[in-house]
Design an enzyme around this catalytic site. Structure first.
Site, PDB file in Angstrom:
ATOM      1  N   LYS A  33       0.843  -1.198   0.000  1.00 32.65           N
ATOM      2  CA  LYS A  33       0.000   0.000   0.000  1.00 32.65           C
ATOM      3  C   LYS A  33       0.884   1.257   0.000  1.00 32.65           C
ATOM      4  O   LYS A  33       1.847   1.337   0.762  1.00 32.65           O
ATOM      5  CB  LYS A  33      -0.892  -0.025   1.249  1.00 32.65           C
ATOM      6  CG  LYS A  33      -1.619   1.284   1.570  1.00 32.65           C
ATOM      7  CD  LYS A  33      -2.734   1.579   0.613  1.00 32.65           C
ATOM      8  CE  LYS A  33      -3.397   2.929   0.890  1.00 32.65           C
ATOM      9  NZ  LYS A  33      -4.223   3.395  -0.241  1.00 32.65           N
ATOM     10  N   CYS A  73      -1.785  10.252  -5.988  1.00 36.22           N
ATOM     11  CA  CYS A  73      -2.961   9.998  -5.135  1.00 36.22           C
ATOM     12  C   CYS A  73      -3.905  11.197  -5.227  1.00 36.22           C
ATOM     13  O   CYS A  73      -3.516  12.316  -4.899  1.00 36.22           O
ATOM     14  CB  CYS A  73      -2.561   9.759  -3.689  1.00 36.22           C
ATOM     15  SG  CYS A  73      -4.037   9.561  -2.667  1.00 36.22           S
TER      16      CYS A  73
HETATM   17  C1  SIN Z   1      -5.881   6.329  -1.500  1.00 33.69           C
HETATM   18  O1  SIN Z   1      -5.409   5.813  -0.472  1.00 33.69           O
HETATM   19  O2  SIN Z   1      -6.605   7.321  -1.442  1.00 33.69           O
HETATM   20  C2  SIN Z   1      -5.564   5.756  -2.836  1.00 33.69           C
HETATM   21  C3  SIN Z   1      -4.142   5.902  -3.147  1.00 33.69           C
HETATM   22  C4  SIN Z   1      -3.901   6.335  -4.546  1.00 33.69           C
HETATM   23  O3  SIN Z   1      -4.833   6.494  -5.333  1.00 33.69           O
HETATM   24  O4  SIN Z   1      -2.736   6.563  -4.881  1.00 33.69           O
END
Ligand code: SIN
Length: 319
Positions: A45, A137
């Site tokens: 993640k 993001c």
């Molecule tokens: C998120 O955690 O909002 C998604 C991460 C991303 O789109 O890079």
């Protein structure tokens, strides 16, 4: 039977499939499930320097459009980078079996300094994990995507290159204009240590509305969030192919709209070396990998392709 093995930055990889960052990779139990799955590679993640709770729920919804015949699988999310913090993913990377499959560590610092601190720690750590810097993001309120600010992107790539001094990659947002493909590629090509480019993150700041309740599907940012799944496949393929054509020294990772062997094949044909699965992995779990691999192998067999190199990047256009 088709040979699905491939290479990524000279590393042997059992097959081209992996998860998309954010899906099945936030905590150690999920990462371990990916390590045991049929995926050829995996990514953690996107993390920040410190742990984050992310945005309020509901912040991820899957939806289908087009009726049952179309069987569309789409998603909207505004997760807001919920994650356990960089140190957690670094600890996982230090115990991961990199011989089994390559592990990418994705970072998404809230500031340039945070990114550089994480890059320094990863450099100092004894791990073959591959660094991906997420420039895209769309979901942190008040923060814009670095990939849409070409000056900031240039500065970040210069700083990470000089700090890290090893090959790394970037996760890009989708671009929609030829001039932007050209400009982004020109900046990426200034940095030889940028060895790979992941195309694409979600299509940012979409709005999905439920007809009956007249309400947004997700809560954060008044319902605005990143679009994934079927809707994004053509945009993903365009970005994969645009950067494949413009960044001949770099390896492309395709992400967006993969739910079967067909879309995986199309990403490879457009020029991807590895192919990520997001929305459909979220829906099906890691059991999706053997299914998509079987479907990809069947397509290759039907077409008479023995290896991925026989067709990768060999998209035909109409003369
Ligand atoms: C998120 O955690 O909002 C998604 C991460 C991303 O789109 O890079």
């Amino acid at each position: 039977m088709a040979d699905l093995t491939t290479q990524f930055l000279e590393l042997p990889v059992k097959n081209p499939l992996m998860n998309a960052s954010g899906v099945w990779c936030s905590v150690a139990s999920q990462l371990e499930a990916l390590a045991e799955s049929a995926a050829g590679a995996m990514v953690s993640k996107s993390c920040t320097l410190h742990p984050r709770d992310g945005n309020p729920e509901p912040r991820y919804r899957v939806f289908g459009h087009g009726g049952p015949k179309e069987n569309k699988v789409c998603s909207i999310n505004s997760m807001g980078l919920p994650n356990e913090g960089f140190a957690y993913y670094l600890r996982y990377a230090q115990r991961h079996d990199h011989e089994n499959k390559p592990l990418f560590v994705s970072i998404s610092g809230l500031t340039l300094d945070d990114n550089l601190t994480m890059v320094d720690s990863l450099k100092d750590a004894v791990t073959p994990a591959i660094l991906e810097v997420n420039l895209s993001c769309p979901n942190v309120p008040g923060k814009s995507q670095i990939g849409y600010d070409f000056d900031a992107m240039d500065t970040l790539l210069a700083e990470v290159s000089s700090g890290y001094q090893r090959p790394f990659g970037v996760k890009l947002p989708p671009y929609f204009d030829m001039a932007h493909f050209d400009e982004a590629a020109e900046i990426l090509n200034r940095y030889p240590l940028v060895a790979f480019v992941t195309c694409i993150n979600s299509i940012g700041n979409a709005l999905v509305i439920d007809l009956e309740s007249e309400t947004t599907l997700i809560k954060p940012k008044d319902g605005f969030g990143g679009l994934g799944g079927d809707y994004v496949l053509p945009t993903a393929l365009a970005n994969v192919n645009a950067f494949y054509r413009r960044c001949s020294e770099k390896t492309i990772i395709g992400c967006g709209g993969v739910k079967s062997g067909t879309e995986a094949f199309l990403h490879l044909l457009a020029g991807a070396t590895l192919v990520q699965i997001g929305t459909s992995l979220y829906e099906e779990g890691p059991g999706i990998f053997p299914r998509v691999l079987d479907e990809l192998a069947a397509i290759m067999d039907d077409k008479g392709y023995k290896t991925i190199a026989d067709f990768r990047g060999k998209l035909k256009t109409i003369a």
